[in-house]
Write an enzyme that holds these catalytic residues in place. Structure first.
Site, PDB file in Angstrom:
ATOM      1  N   TYR A  51      51.095 -55.388  10.584  1.00 57.94           N
ATOM      2  CA  TYR A  51      51.648 -55.497   9.233  1.00 57.94           C
ATOM      3  C   TYR A  51      51.066 -54.425   8.319  1.00 57.94           C
ATOM      4  CZ  TYR A  51      52.726 -57.599   4.676  1.00 57.94           C
ATOM      5  OH  TYR A  51      53.156 -57.815   3.384  1.00 57.94           O
ATOM      6  N   SER A  58      52.492 -54.136  -0.836  1.00 64.50           N
ATOM      7  CA  SER A  58      51.341 -55.025  -0.787  1.00 64.50           C
ATOM      8  C   SER A  58      50.094 -54.204  -1.066  1.00 64.50           C
ATOM      9  CB  SER A  58      51.248 -55.662   0.606  1.00 64.50           C
ATOM     10  OG  SER A  58      50.001 -56.300   0.795  1.00 64.50           O
TER      11      SER A  58
END
Length: 347
Positions: free
Chosen positions: A161, A148
């Site tokens: 996260y 990501s």
């Protein structure tokens, strides 16, 4: 008992996708199946896995359902062995499974933070270890780490996260160096994703007053799936960036990270929420939502109307040599034209 390796095992690739029951994993499983690959589907939710297997079969692939919690190292090892027993080998392993929490760091308990880390980071470590156990003796295979933009740039409300994605980035770089040192033909690459229209915003633990959402621009999960399939076939490249927003974020973070800190401090809360109550407060942190008490979430979230089906940046990333030649030819042409004009000759 081990299934005999029949001649059909020489056709198509054997691909393992973790987190295959929904979202990016679900779309990725379909994309590999459309190429005629055999796809092992790893996740916790049995209902989602069953639906994913049907997707794979309809797309033209062969499916193997393996229910597993990727935070359990031994269970992941056993799952990999089950794939080899059924299909004879593992050619591609895609680490994608994750969970998360939308909340300020001070509102996340130590147990919850540990659980996100175990699934989202250690799940990748355990998956990579299981894949290498079968790939290294054959001296071939590819591991794709689904990353990501948040592997480089932390944002508010997603500390667990973001921490896990940063950890995956460092782990993968270390592993890549070791494989290069050993002159191994096993490859590893990482694909850094933008905001995606997946069901994750309806299944993560959410402690915010309003409903969580991705930061625009948003892309469909098929954009991510195409990038993963491409990376699996071109893993000599260390990393892929998907989406113009990912490229812009990573470049800006490399140049003005402090400015981004202040910008996200001002905008990061509102940009990740929209009107409405969170659909579930507990989320899928401890157990899947698509089990007996839930349903199949599929690949897509609720942001389809605003989501892009393609990415110019992704095409340019896949075709760097063409883009480079085009830019070179354009540059040469501009130089020649300027020279002709200076000499007074028609250009």
């Amino acid at each position: 008992m081990r299934t005999p390796w029949t001649p059909k095992d020489t056709t198509g690739r054997v691909v393992v996708v973790t987190g295959a029951s929904g979202g990016v994993g679900r779309a990725t499983a379909r994309a590999f199946a459309a190429r005629g690959d055999r796809v092992a589907l790893l996740a916790r939710g049995r209902e989602g896995l069953a639906a994913a297997a049907e997707d794979v079969r309809r797309a033209g692939g062969e499916a193997l359902v393996v229910p597993v919690d990727t935070a359990d190292a031994q269970a992941v090892e056993d799952a990999a062995q089950q794939v080899v027993d059924a299909f004879g080998r593992i050619d591609v392993w895609v680490n994608n499974a994750f969970t998360g929490i939308f909340a300020p760091f001070t509102e996340i308990t130590p147990e919850e933070f540990r659980r996100v880390t175990e699934v989202t980071y250690l799940g990748y470590v355990f998956g990579t270890r299981a894949a290498l156990r079968h790939m290294l003796p054959r001296d071939r295979g590819t591991i794709v780490q689904v990353g990501s933009a948040l592997a480089y740039r932390g944002v508010p409300l997603q500390s667990a996260y973001c921490g896990a994605k940063h950890a995956i980035q460092g782990f993968n770089e270390s592993l890549r160096c070791e494989l290069l040192h050993d002159r191994s033909r096993v490859r590893t690459t990482m694909v850094q994703m933008p905001a995606l229209n997946t069901p994750q915003f309806d299944w993560v633990l959410d402690r915010m007053p309003r409903r969580s959402r991705p930061v625009a621009p948003v892309y469909q999960p098929e954009v991510a799936a195409r990038a993963i399939v491409h990376a699996a076939g071109h893993a000599r490249r260390r990393e892929y960036w998907v989406g113009g927003s990912t490229a812009a974020t990573l470049l800006a973070n490399a140049v003005v990270p402090g400015l981004l800190d202040r910008y996200l401090g001002r905008t990061g809360y509102d940009s990740q929420q929209e009107e409405g109550e969170p659909p579930t407060r507990d989320g899928n942190l401890w157990s899947p939502l698509d089990g007996p008490r839930g349903h199949d979430f599929g690949a897509h979230g609720r942001f389809g109307e605003e989501s892009a089906d393609g990415s110019v940046q992704q095409w340019a990333s896949r075709n760097r040599s063409r883009v480079g030649l085009g830019l070179l030819a354009g540059g040469i042409g501009a130089v020649l034209t300027a020279g002709l004009r200076r000499s007074g000759r028609p250009g």
